[in-house]
Design an enzyme around this catalytic site. Structure first.
Site, short mmCIF file in Angstrom:
data_model
loop_
_atom_site.label_atom_id
_atom_site.label_comp_id
_atom_site.label_asym_id
_atom_site.label_seq_id
_atom_site.Cartn_x
_atom_site.Cartn_y
_atom_site.Cartn_z
N ASP A 42 25.63 11.85 5.29
CA ASP A 42 25.56 10.41 5.06
C ASP A 42 25.44 10.14 3.56
OD1 ASP A 42 24.60 7.82 7.07
OD2 ASP A 42 24.36 7.61 4.90
N ILE A 43 26.14 9.13 3.08
CA ILE A 43 26.17 8.82 1.64
C ILE A 43 24.82 8.25 1.18
CG2 ILE A 43 26.98 6.41 1.72
CD1 ILE A 43 29.10 7.23 -0.38
N ASN A 97 23.65 3.88 16.84
CA ASN A 97 23.44 2.43 16.73
C ASN A 97 24.69 1.71 17.26
OD1 ASN A 97 20.93 2.70 15.38
ND2 ASN A 97 22.00 3.09 13.45
N GLY A 103 21.80 -2.48 14.38
CA GLY A 103 22.03 -2.13 12.98
C GLY A 103 23.28 -1.33 12.71
N GLN A 104 24.25 -1.40 13.63
CA GLN A 104 25.51 -0.69 13.37
C GLN A 104 26.25 -1.37 12.23
OE1 GLN A 104 28.33 -0.50 16.64
NE2 GLN A 104 29.65 0.94 15.54
N HIS A 110 29.70 6.93 15.75
CA HIS A 110 29.09 8.05 15.03
C HIS A 110 27.71 8.33 15.56
CE1 HIS A 110 28.36 4.28 12.88
NE2 HIS A 110 27.18 4.79 12.49
N HIS A 112 24.15 9.88 14.40
CA HIS A 112 23.33 10.29 13.26
C HIS A 112 22.51 11.51 13.68
CE1 HIS A 112 23.54 6.41 10.87
NE2 HIS A 112 23.85 5.95 12.06
P1 5GP Z 1 25.31 2.68 11.13
O1 5GP Z 1 24.44 1.74 10.36
O2 5GP Z 1 26.66 2.07 11.43
O3 5GP Z 1 24.67 3.29 12.35
O4 5GP Z 1 25.55 3.92 10.17
C1 5GP Z 1 26.54 3.95 9.19
C2 5GP Z 1 26.16 5.01 8.20
O5 5GP Z 1 27.29 5.31 7.41
C3 5GP Z 1 25.05 4.59 7.24
O6 5GP Z 1 23.94 5.47 7.37
C4 5GP Z 1 25.71 4.66 5.87
O7 5GP Z 1 24.85 5.14 4.87
C5 5GP Z 1 26.87 5.60 6.12
N1 5GP Z 1 28.04 5.39 5.25
C6 5GP Z 1 28.60 4.17 4.92
N2 5GP Z 1 29.67 4.35 4.12
C7 5GP Z 1 29.79 5.70 3.95
C8 5GP Z 1 30.72 6.50 3.22
O8 5GP Z 1 31.66 6.01 2.57
N3 5GP Z 1 30.53 7.84 3.25
C9 5GP Z 1 29.49 8.42 3.97
N4 5GP Z 1 29.39 9.76 3.92
N5 5GP Z 1 28.60 7.68 4.67
C10 5GP Z 1 28.75 6.35 4.66
#
Ligand code: 5GP
Ligand code: ZN
Length: 124
Positions: A42-43, A97, A103-104, A110, A112
């Site tokens: 994750d970034i 999520n 919080g998606q 994906h 986590h």
């Molecule tokens: P969500 O909030 O949808 O469950 O998780 C999305 C995740 O993607 C977040 O933890 C966010 O930090 C990660 N993310 C968003 N953009 C990027 C990206 O460009 N590269 C990577 N490696 N992770 C990302």
């Protein structure tokens, strides 16, 4: 305007961040790749270990998955990473999520994989 990604297809011309990573158009620290699944760091990590496990096929969320085999493949990769990274003893958390209240932020399915610190329950 670039077309949106569509559930169940690879989005070659789409605008999805994770499809871009799958297609090699966006950089990521990749830990696992096979014909159907990609796992990368994750970034913006929320724990010392924070990995995202994604199907190469675009699904906007868990609700869009109709074939249970998709889950089997994602979980198999999660298990393999847990084993390879030695996370079993201290513990780890798998999170999916779905939708705004959960919080998606990225509309590409994906899982986590989080580890390396204590997590609270119930989650915030
Ligand atoms: P969500 O909030 O949808 O469950 O998780 C999305 C995740 O993607 C977040 O933890 C966010 O930090 C990660 N993310 C968003 N953009 C990027 C990206 O460009 N590269 C990577 N490696 N992770 C990302
Ligand atoms: Zn996508």
């Amino acid at each position: 305007m670039a077309p949106s990604c569509t559930d169940g297809v690879n989005a070659l011309a789409g605008s999805c961040v994770f499809c871009e990573i799958v297609e090699g158009r966006r950089k990521a620290a990749i830990l696992h790749e096979d014909s159907e699944v990609l796992a990368f760091r994750d970034i913006l990590p929320q724990a010392p270990t924070h990995i995202l496990i994604v199907p190469k096929t675009h699904f906007r969320s868990a609700s869009a998955v109709t074939d249970p085999a998709v889950w089997g493949k994602l979980m198999a990769v999660a298990g393999r990473l847990v084993s390879e990274l030695g996370l079993e003893e201290e513990g780890y958390r798998l999170v999916v999520n779905n939708g705004p209240q959960a919080g998606q932020t990225i509309p590409h399915l994906h899982v986590h994989l989080l580890a390396g610190r204590a997590f609270r329950w119930p989650p915030g």
